[in-house]
Scaffold this active site. Structure first.
Site, mmCIF file in Angstrom:
data_model
loop_
_atom_site.group_PDB
_atom_site.id
_atom_site.type_symbol
_atom_site.label_atom_id
_atom_site.label_comp_id
_atom_site.label_asym_id
_atom_site.label_seq_id
_atom_site.Cartn_x
_atom_site.Cartn_y
_atom_site.Cartn_z
ATOM 1 C CG ASN A 1 12.985 3.851 11.186
ATOM 2 O OD1 ASN A 1 12.983 4.571 11.743
ATOM 3 N ND2 ASN A 1 12.251 2.803 11.175
ATOM 4 N N PRO B 1 3.540 -7.115 11.882
ATOM 5 C CG PRO B 1 2.930 -7.095 14.133
ATOM 6 C CD PRO B 1 3.957 -7.298 13.063
ATOM 7 C CG ASP B 2 -0.311 -1.515 9.107
ATOM 8 O OD1 ASP B 2 -0.549 -0.802 10.043
ATOM 9 O OD2 ASP B 2 0.027 -1.061 8.129
ATOM 10 C CB ILE B 3 0.817 -1.275 15.268
ATOM 11 C CG1 ILE B 3 1.915 -2.333 15.388
ATOM 12 C CG2 ILE B 3 0.285 -0.964 16.563
ATOM 13 C CD1 ILE B 3 3.309 -1.709 15.916
ATOM 14 C CE LYS C 1 1.400 4.676 3.404
ATOM 15 N NZ LYS C 1 2.937 5.464 3.978
#
Ligand code: CTP
Length: 399
Positions: A208, A304-306, A338
């Site tokens: 990105n 994975p969402d760190i 969020k």
């Protein structure tokens, strides 16, 4: 920040020597004191008068100046500081340091000193890359001499490449990291930064546009306040923050492992633009075009969402967990949701729509959302946003 700490600043002879004057100003502004030493070549670029005026101190230039020897011998001068800084460290000064020469005041001080030394090299790109210079730099690093820079960019000689003196602000950060004290002294802060690269095959990856600039600036600002910073970074364009412990990673999986290994921490700031997905079966060999011309189908699986992993209730959860929310629509509503979803204490929301120029740019406009509501900060440089955030973090950890 430097609270009366004394820097012996050796200024070598190179076109970048003029930046040493700015460094003197910054060190004094941070509360430090500077004793300037100019080499003979250094005096061709910077006059003793300007160095002395900015430092408000006597400037030393000559090994055989009997007045100086009567007032303060070179041995004493070499040991009178908390840190010796060589900026710019020219190829010649580096060669002298690496080989133990002591034939002028600067080299003699460097041989006689028992205080730590930090050098900021500056020279033409070919000189920097010359094997002799690289050997000398490696010798000095093995001797325990710290190095800040050189930076890469356009040079006064018209060439491009590594060899530019690090910016005075970055040299100051490196000094503060060694000597400084501040409200975050004794605290460990973890920062993630940059994009992640998720391999498709050995030569291709998904990435990105994150430059890592905001994360680097946050880490620098935390170092300035005295924190011990672990900086876990994907492959970013922005220069690494001075004085932080850098842990380079490529993928989200590697970033999670590095973050877990770095805990415990008093605070953790997740500024990285982690790729949400990885290619499920990244291949070890390069994917070839087929005769039919049919492109390969890439099956993605979620990374994975760190942030969420660290923010959930766990034994080593940092006291303060801060996430970022990169949004293009309904910024505050999305970021507030969020924050709740990821269970972090604060969310720093920013609008990354292309027209804002924020992603990859030098400025940021953020809204900090915590349990009490949202606070929008005016658009400012990423450095200023970082300083304001670091000072808010220091206040929160002091409670
Ligand atoms: N983050 C993370 N690990 C991930 C994805 C995101 O740690 N796998 C962190 C980011 O560092 C940031 C925060 O989560 O602090 C929010 O990232 P963002 O990209 O805005 O949100 P996403 O979780 O990707 O959600 P969405 O794509 O739906 O906006």
């Amino acid at each position: 920040m430097l609270n009366g700490k004394r820097i012996l600043l050796i200024v070598g002879g190179g076109i970048a020597a003029f930046k040493a004057l700015e460094l003197i100003r910054l060190i004094r502004k941070a509360g430090g004191a500077v004793t300037p030493v100019l080499t003979q070549a250094g005096q061709e670029f910077v006059t003793p008068l300007s160095a002395s005026a900015l430092a408000a101190e006597k400037v030393y230039t000559d090994l055989f100046d009997l007045t100086d020897e009567a007032e303060m011998g070179h041995i004493e001068l070499s040991r009178s500081a908390d840190l010796v800084v060589v900026a710019p460290a020219t190829a010649d000064l580096i060669a002298k340091m690496a080989n133990g020469h002591a034939n002028d005041l600067a080299s003699t001080l460097l041989m006689a000193t028992d205080t730590p030394v930090l050098m900021a090299p500056a020279m033409n790109v070919r000189m920097w890359l010359h094997p002799a210079n690289q050997r000398n730099v490696a010798t000095l690093e093995a001797d325990g001499i710290a190095c800040v820079g050189p930076d890469e960019g356009d040079m006064a000689c018209g060439e491009f490449g590594p060899g530019r003196l690090a910016e005075p602000e970055a040299i100051l950060d490196a000094i503060i990291a060694r000597l400084g004290e501040g409200p975050l002294t004794g605290k460990h802060v973890l920062v993630t930064s940059g994009p992640t690269h998720e391999p498709i095959d050995p030569v291709r990856y998904i990435a990105n546009r994150s430059s890592g600039a905001q994360g680097s600036a946050i880490a620098s600002a935390l170092v300035r306040l005295g924190a011990r910073v672990t900086f876990v970074t994907g492959p970013a364009d922005a220069p690494h923050p001075q004085g932080a412990n850098i842990v380079p990673v490529q993928t989200a999986d590697e970033m999670l492992s590095a973050v877990n290994a770095a805990l415990p921490a008093d605070a953790a700031i997740f500024a990285a633009a982690v790729a949400d997905w990885r290619v499920e079966s990244a291949t070890d060999s390069k994917i070839k075009k087929t005769k039919t011309g049919k492109p390969p189908a890439l099956k993605l699986s979620e990374n994975p969402d760190i942030l969420a992993t660290v923010a959930r209730k766990r034994k080593d959860r940092p006291k303060l967990v801060i996430g970022f929310a990169a949004e293009t629509d309904d910024v505050i509503a999305n970021a507030t949701a969020k924050r709740a979803r990821k269970k972090c204490d604060w969310i720093v929301a920013n609008d990354v729509s292309p027209e804002t120029g924020i992603m990859g740019g030098t400025e940021n406009a953020v809204t900090v959302i915590d349990k009490d509501g949202a606070e929008s900060w005016p658009r400012a440089s990423k450095t200023d946003v970082a300083r304001r955030l670091a000072s808010r973090i220091a206040d929160a950890l002091a409670k």
